[in-house]
Motif scaffolding. Structure first.
Motif, PDB file in Angstrom:
ATOM      1  N   PRO A 141       0.826  -1.205   0.000  1.00 47.32           N
ATOM      2  CA  PRO A 141       0.000   0.000   0.000  1.00 47.32           C
ATOM      3  C   PRO A 141       0.862   1.257   0.000  1.00 47.32           C
ATOM      4  CG  PRO A 141      -0.117  -1.108   2.130  1.00 47.32           C
ATOM      5  CD  PRO A 141       0.761  -1.931   1.257  1.00 47.32           C
ATOM      6  N   VAL A 142       0.504   2.190  -0.872  1.00 47.15           N
ATOM      7  CA  VAL A 142       1.192   3.473  -0.942  1.00 47.15           C
ATOM      8  C   VAL A 142       0.171   4.536  -0.542  1.00 47.15           C
ATOM      9  CG1 VAL A 142       2.426   5.098  -2.413  1.00 47.15           C
ATOM     10  CG2 VAL A 142       2.713   2.635  -2.761  1.00 47.15           C
ATOM     11  N   ILE A 143       0.393   5.121   0.627  1.00 48.16           N
ATOM     12  CA  ILE A 143      -0.551   6.081   1.193  1.00 48.16           C
ATOM     13  C   ILE A 143      -0.086   7.495   0.886  1.00 48.16           C
ATOM     14  CG2 ILE A 143      -1.604   6.934   3.320  1.00 48.16           C
ATOM     15  CD1 ILE A 143      -1.103   4.107   4.501  1.00 48.16           C
ATOM     16  N   SER A 144      -1.042   8.312   0.457  1.00 52.75           N
ATOM     17  CA  SER A 144      -0.780   9.731   0.223  1.00 52.75           C
ATOM     18  C   SER A 144      -1.985  10.504   0.731  1.00 52.75           C
ATOM     19  CB  SER A 144      -0.568   9.987  -1.269  1.00 52.75           C
ATOM     20  OG  SER A 144      -0.392  11.367  -1.511  1.00 52.75           O
ATOM     21  N   ASP A 145      -1.772  11.321   1.758  1.00 52.34           N
ATOM     22  CA  ASP A 145      -2.863  12.052   2.413  1.00 52.34           C
ATOM     23  C   ASP A 145      -3.935  11.060   2.857  1.00 52.34           C
ATOM     24  OD1 ASP A 145      -1.633  14.572   2.123  1.00 52.34           O
ATOM     25  OD2 ASP A 145      -2.368  14.710   0.061  1.00 52.34           O
ATOM     26  N   ASN A 146      -5.152  11.160   2.329  1.00 53.55           N
ATOM     27  CA  ASN A 146      -6.235  10.244   2.725  1.00 53.55           C
ATOM     28  C   ASN A 146      -6.588   9.272   1.602  1.00 53.55           C
ATOM     29  OD1 ASN A 146      -7.420  12.168   1.070  1.00 53.55           O
ATOM     30  ND2 ASN A 146      -9.360  12.132   2.162  1.00 53.55           N
ATOM     31  N   THR A 147      -5.577   8.938   0.761  1.00 57.35           N
ATOM     32  CA  THR A 147      -5.797   7.955  -0.298  1.00 57.35           C
ATOM     33  C   THR A 147      -4.743   6.851  -0.199  1.00 57.35           C
ATOM     34  OG1 THR A 147      -4.406   9.071  -1.928  1.00 57.35           O
ATOM     35  CG2 THR A 147      -6.756   9.687  -1.871  1.00 57.35           C
ATOM     36  N   VAL A 148      -5.072   5.717  -0.824  1.00 57.64           N
ATOM     37  CA  VAL A 148      -4.111   4.616  -0.891  1.00 57.64           C
ATOM     38  C   VAL A 148      -4.257   3.919  -2.248  1.00 57.64           C
ATOM     39  CG1 VAL A 148      -5.665   2.932   0.222  1.00 57.64           C
ATOM     40  CG2 VAL A 148      -3.194   2.547   0.256  1.00 57.64           C
ATOM     41  N   VAL A 149      -3.120   3.516  -2.797  1.00 62.54           N
ATOM     42  CA  VAL A 149      -3.059   2.686  -3.994  1.00 62.54           C
ATOM     43  C   VAL A 149      -2.242   1.462  -3.620  1.00 62.54           C
ATOM     44  CG1 VAL A 149      -2.173   2.512  -6.353  1.00 62.54           C
ATOM     45  CG2 VAL A 149      -3.228   4.641  -5.575  1.00 62.54           C
ATOM     46  N   PHE A 150      -2.695   0.292  -4.036  1.00 60.71           N
ATOM     47  CA  PHE A 150      -1.983  -0.954  -3.756  1.00 60.71           C
ATOM     48  C   PHE A 150      -1.165  -1.324  -4.988  1.00 60.71           C
ATOM     49  CE2 PHE A 150      -5.513  -0.827  -0.861  1.00 60.71           C
ATOM     50  CZ  PHE A 150      -4.962  -1.276   0.319  1.00 60.71           C
ATOM     51  N   GLU A 151       0.157  -1.281  -4.863  1.00 62.25           N
ATOM     52  CA  GLU A 151       1.047  -1.629  -5.958  1.00 62.25           C
ATOM     53  C   GLU A 151       1.376  -3.104  -5.861  1.00 62.25           C
ATOM     54  OE1 GLU A 151       4.235   1.147  -6.411  1.00 62.25           O
ATOM     55  OE2 GLU A 151       2.826   2.808  -6.608  1.00 62.25           O
ATOM     56  N   ARG A 152       0.916  -3.848  -6.874  1.00 66.37           N
ATOM     57  CA  ARG A 152       1.015  -5.312  -6.869  1.00 66.37           C
ATOM     58  C   ARG A 152       2.373  -5.802  -7.351  1.00 66.37           C
ATOM     59  NH1 ARG A 152      -4.203  -4.525  -9.741  1.00 66.37           N
ATOM     60  NH2 ARG A 152      -5.782  -4.338  -8.110  1.00 66.37           N
ATOM     61  N   ARG A 153       2.671  -7.040  -6.985  1.00 70.75           N
ATOM     62  CA  ARG A 153       3.939  -7.670  -7.372  1.00 70.75           C
ATOM     63  C   ARG A 153       4.109  -7.722  -8.882  1.00 70.75           C
ATOM     64  NH1 ARG A 153       4.149 -13.132  -3.673  1.00 70.75           N
ATOM     65  NH2 ARG A 153       4.625 -12.142  -1.671  1.00 70.75           N
ATOM     66  N   ASP A 154       2.988  -7.888  -9.612  1.00 71.45           N
ATOM     67  CA  ASP A 154       3.069  -8.008 -11.073  1.00 71.45           C
ATOM     68  C   ASP A 154       3.256  -6.669 -11.778  1.00 71.45           C
ATOM     69  OD1 ASP A 154       0.568  -6.780 -11.052  1.00 71.45           O
ATOM     70  OD2 ASP A 154      -0.517  -8.522 -11.825  1.00 71.45           O
ATOM     71  N   GLY A 155       3.386  -5.585 -10.997  1.00 72.78           N
ATOM     72  CA  GLY A 155       3.602  -4.268 -11.579  1.00 72.78           C
ATOM     73  C   GLY A 155       2.334  -3.466 -11.801  1.00 72.78           C
ATOM     74  N   SER A 156       1.169  -4.088 -11.660  1.00 77.69           N
ATOM     75  CA  SER A 156      -0.093  -3.362 -11.804  1.00 77.69           C
ATOM     76  C   SER A 156      -0.452  -2.684 -10.490  1.00 77.69           C
ATOM     77  CB  SER A 156      -1.214  -4.310 -12.233  1.00 77.69           C
ATOM     78  OG  SER A 156      -1.483  -5.252 -11.209  1.00 77.69           O
ATOM     79  N   SER A 157      -1.434  -1.803 -10.558  1.00 82.29           N
ATOM     80  CA  SER A 157      -1.877  -1.077  -9.370  1.00 82.29           C
ATOM     81  C   SER A 157      -3.388  -1.172  -9.229  1.00 82.29           C
ATOM     82  CB  SER A 157      -1.489   0.400  -9.469  1.00 82.29           C
ATOM     83  OG  SER A 157      -0.102   0.554  -9.497  1.00 82.29           O
ATOM     84  N   SER A 158      -3.843  -1.073  -7.997  1.00 80.79           N
ATOM     85  CA  SER A 158      -5.274  -1.022  -7.711  1.00 80.79           C
ATOM     86  C   SER A 158      -5.803   0.355  -8.101  1.00 80.79           C
ATOM     87  CB  SER A 158      -5.521  -1.248  -6.221  1.00 80.79           C
ATOM     88  OG  SER A 158      -5.142  -0.092  -5.487  1.00 80.79           O
ATOM     89  N   PRO A 159      -7.120   0.517  -8.097  1.00 80.84           N
ATOM     90  CA  PRO A 159      -7.659   1.877  -8.217  1.00 80.84           C
ATOM     91  C   PRO A 159      -7.229   2.697  -6.998  1.00 80.84           C
ATOM     92  CG  PRO A 159      -9.412   0.221  -8.350  1.00 80.84           C
ATOM     93  CD  PRO A 159      -8.154  -0.484  -7.965  1.00 80.84           C
ATOM     94  N   VAL A 160      -7.404   3.992  -7.073  1.00 80.28           N
ATOM     95  CA  VAL A 160      -7.153   4.860  -5.934  1.00 80.28           C
ATOM     96  C   VAL A 160      -8.322   4.715  -4.971  1.00 80.28           C
ATOM     97  CG1 VAL A 160      -6.873   7.239  -5.157  1.00 80.28           C
ATOM     98  CG2 VAL A 160      -5.850   6.503  -7.323  1.00 80.28           C
ATOM     99  N   TYR A 161      -8.024   4.434  -3.714  1.00 82.26           N
ATOM    100  CA  TYR A 161      -9.038   4.313  -2.677  1.00 82.26           C
ATOM    101  C   TYR A 161      -8.958   5.523  -1.742  1.00 82.26           C
ATOM    102  CZ  TYR A 161      -9.746  -0.643  -3.764  1.00 82.26           C
ATOM    103  OH  TYR A 161     -10.043  -1.836  -4.377  1.00 82.26           O
ATOM    104  N   MET A 162     -10.093   6.114  -1.440  1.00 84.34           N
ATOM    105  CA  MET A 162     -10.183   7.136  -0.395  1.00 84.34           C
ATOM    106  C   MET A 162     -10.299   6.392   0.933  1.00 84.34           C
ATOM    107  SD  MET A 162     -10.169  10.114  -1.890  1.00 84.34           S
ATOM    108  CE  MET A 162     -10.760  11.181  -0.608  1.00 84.34           C
ATOM    109  N   ILE A 163      -9.563   6.824   1.931  1.00 82.57           N
ATOM    110  CA  ILE A 163      -9.625   6.204   3.255  1.00 82.57           C
ATOM    111  C   ILE A 163     -10.661   6.966   4.067  1.00 82.57           C
ATOM    112  CG2 ILE A 163      -8.330   5.612   5.337  1.00 82.57           C
ATOM    113  CD1 ILE A 163      -5.754   5.848   3.550  1.00 82.57           C
ATOM    114  N   GLU A 164     -11.750   6.278   4.405  1.00 81.06           N
ATOM    115  CA  GLU A 164     -12.846   6.902   5.155  1.00 81.06           C
ATOM    116  C   GLU A 164     -12.983   6.260   6.519  1.00 81.06           C
ATOM    117  OE1 GLU A 164     -16.410   6.552   2.859  1.00 81.06           O
ATOM    118  OE2 GLU A 164     -15.733   7.990   1.362  1.00 81.06           O
ATOM    119  N   GLY A 165     -13.223   7.091   7.516  1.00 80.88           N
ATOM    120  CA  GLY A 165     -13.510   6.569   8.847  1.00 80.88           C
ATOM    121  C   GLY A 165     -12.474   6.826   9.864  1.00 80.88           C
TER     122      GLY A 165
END
Length: 123
Positions: free
Chosen positions: A99-123
């Motif tokens: 997981p790569v966190i920036s402010d209140n968002t996170v992107v999951f950088e996968r082993r295969d080089g792809s990335s997840s969508p950008v997630y807003m961290i709520e709560g």
């Protein structure tokens, strides 16, 4: 002599009762912190309404594309790996990512080089 033995036994019990154990440490445990600790109890929400949850019991939940997410995860101090039994398009696949966190968002950088969508961290 008998009083001394009883006294030492009581002192020993008192010391044992004061030792830190997972049960008496509250939210602090003797386990190592993991990369998902920041997300436990929070909703990770994508721009298109997908919701992802990391539960403290090692399960994942939420919904993607209108389908319920069912799975499990393991995490260490650097990486999280998750496997799914639902939705069908994720079933049988394992995703390991950092997981790569920036402010209140996170992107999951996968082993295969792809990335997840950008997630807003709520709560």
């Amino acid at each position: 002599m008998m009083k001394r033995i009883v006294f030492l036994a009581l002192v020993g019990l008192g010391v044992a009762a004061c030792q830190a154990t997972p049960e008496n440490m509250g939210s602090q445990t003797m386990e190592t912190a993991t990369v998902v600790d920041t997300f436990i109890g929070k909703r990770l929400v994508t721009e298109n309404g997908g919701v992802f949850l990391f539960n403290p019991d090692g399960t994942v939940g939420g919904s993607l594309r209108g389908e319920e997410i069912v799975g499990t995860y393991t995490a260490d101090t650097q990486e999280v790996c998750s496997t799914y039994s639902a939705p069908e398009f994720l079933t049988g696949r394992e995703f390991c990512s950092v997981p790569v966190i920036s402010d209140n968002t996170v992107v999951f950088e996968r082993r295969d080089g792809s990335s997840s969508p950008v997630y807003m961290i709520e709560g």
